[in-house]
Design a protein around this motif. Structure first.
Motif, PDB file in Angstrom:
ATOM      1  N   ILE A  81       0.776  -1.091  -0.055  1.00 34.43           N
ATOM      2  CA  ILE A  81      -0.051  -0.065   0.197  1.00 34.43           C
ATOM      3  C   ILE A  81       0.782   1.231   0.074  1.00 34.43           C
ATOM      4  O   ILE A  81       1.753   1.294   0.895  1.00 34.43           O
ATOM      5  CB  ILE A  81      -0.865  -0.034   1.247  1.00 34.43           C
ATOM      6  N   VAL A  82       0.461   2.070  -0.818  1.00 31.08           N
ATOM      7  CA  VAL A  82       1.345   3.459  -0.980  1.00 31.08           C
ATOM      8  C   VAL A  82       0.440   4.604  -0.261  1.00 31.08           C
ATOM      9  O   VAL A  82      -0.715   4.713  -1.010  1.00 31.08           O
ATOM     10  CB  VAL A  82       1.616   3.928  -2.560  1.00 31.08           C
ATOM     11  N   LYS A  83       0.721   5.324   0.418  1.00 26.18           N
ATOM     12  CA  LYS A  83      -0.226   6.435   1.104  1.00 26.18           C
ATOM     13  C   LYS A  83       0.580   7.798   0.767  1.00 26.18           C
ATOM     14  O   LYS A  83       1.696   7.884   1.137  1.00 26.18           O
ATOM     15  CB  LYS A  83      -0.393   6.060   2.539  1.00 26.18           C
ATOM     16  N   ALA A  84      -0.025   8.716   0.200  1.00 30.07           N
ATOM     17  CA  ALA A  84       0.567  10.192   0.318  1.00 30.07           C
ATOM     18  C   ALA A  84      -0.034  11.048   1.634  1.00 30.07           C
ATOM     19  O   ALA A  84      -1.317  10.796   1.887  1.00 30.07           O
ATOM     20  CB  ALA A  84       0.045  10.901  -1.026  1.00 30.07           C
ATOM     21  N   GLN A  85       0.611  11.727   2.244  1.00 31.18           N
ATOM     22  CA  GLN A  85       0.180  12.245   3.694  1.00 31.18           C
ATOM     23  C   GLN A  85       0.693  13.703   3.479  1.00 31.18           C
ATOM     24  O   GLN A  85       1.842  13.996   3.250  1.00 31.18           O
ATOM     25  CB  GLN A  85       0.992  11.672   4.711  1.00 31.18           C
ATOM     26  N   ILE A  86      -0.208  14.470   3.454  1.00 32.01           N
ATOM     27  CA  ILE A  86       0.158  16.011   3.639  1.00 32.01           C
ATOM     28  C   ILE A  86      -0.697  16.481   4.957  1.00 32.01           C
ATOM     29  O   ILE A  86      -1.667  16.135   5.383  1.00 32.01           O
ATOM     30  CB  ILE A  86      -0.153  16.662   2.646  1.00 32.01           C
ATOM     31  N   HIS A  87      -0.189  17.740   5.277  1.00 34.05           N
ATOM     32  CA  HIS A  87      -1.038  18.585   6.413  1.00 34.05           C
ATOM     33  C   HIS A  87      -2.013  19.506   5.621  1.00 34.05           C
ATOM     34  O   HIS A  87      -1.335  20.653   5.295  1.00 34.05           O
ATOM     35  CB  HIS A  87      -0.115  19.163   7.391  1.00 34.05           C
ATOM     36  N   ALA A  88      -3.040  19.129   5.173  1.00 31.52           N
ATOM     37  CA  ALA A  88      -4.178  20.067   4.481  1.00 31.52           C
ATOM     38  C   ALA A  88      -5.020  20.491   5.630  1.00 31.52           C
ATOM     39  O   ALA A  88      -6.142  21.316   4.984  1.00 31.52           O
ATOM     40  CB  ALA A  88      -4.417  19.236   3.295  1.00 31.52           C
ATOM     41  N   GLY A  89      -5.410  20.089   6.746  1.00 28.63           N
ATOM     42  CA  GLY A  89      -6.143  20.712   7.504  1.00 28.63           C
ATOM     43  C   GLY A  89      -7.356  19.943   7.702  1.00 28.63           C
ATOM     44  O   GLY A  89      -8.438  19.862   8.374  1.00 28.63           O
TER      45      GLY A  89
END
Length: 103
Positions: A81-89
């Motif tokens: 599994i590939v997950k993209a993670q960002i702090h976007a609120g």
């Protein structure tokens, strides 16, 4: 165990509160919280962080090699599994530069 996880969460919350008073400034990516839990002695899934496609390929190869070592050469059933993670609120608020928006 659950009690270890609660102790770790309480320590983090206390540090955060003491440092920033009543404001919440604890922004962790999933990989960061997994590392904290693993360092605290909790069992977490295998994985790693990749910041480039080459790093992602290397991480995937390492996970496949570890799986093959445990289960033999029949690794066709091994899903990654590939997950993209960002702090976007919040969940679903991030978007890609090409306009694609997560659900």
């Amino acid at each position: 165990s659950i009690s270890k996880m609660i102790r770790i969460a309480n320590r983090l919350a206390t540090r955060c509160y003491q440092h920033h008073h009543s404001k919440r400034w604890l922004h962790l990516h999933e990989y960061q919280s997994l590392k904290l839990m693993k360092d605290g002695g909790l069992q977490v899934q295998n994985g790693s962080v990749a910041f480039t496609p080459a790093e992602a390929r290397s991480v995937a190869q390492g996970l496949l090699n570890a799986y093959r070592k445990r289960h033999g050469d029949n690794y066709a059933q091994c899903d990654l599994i590939v997950k993209a993670q960002i702090h976007a609120g919040g969940r679903g608020k991030g978007f890609f530069s090409n306009g694609y928006h997560g659900q």
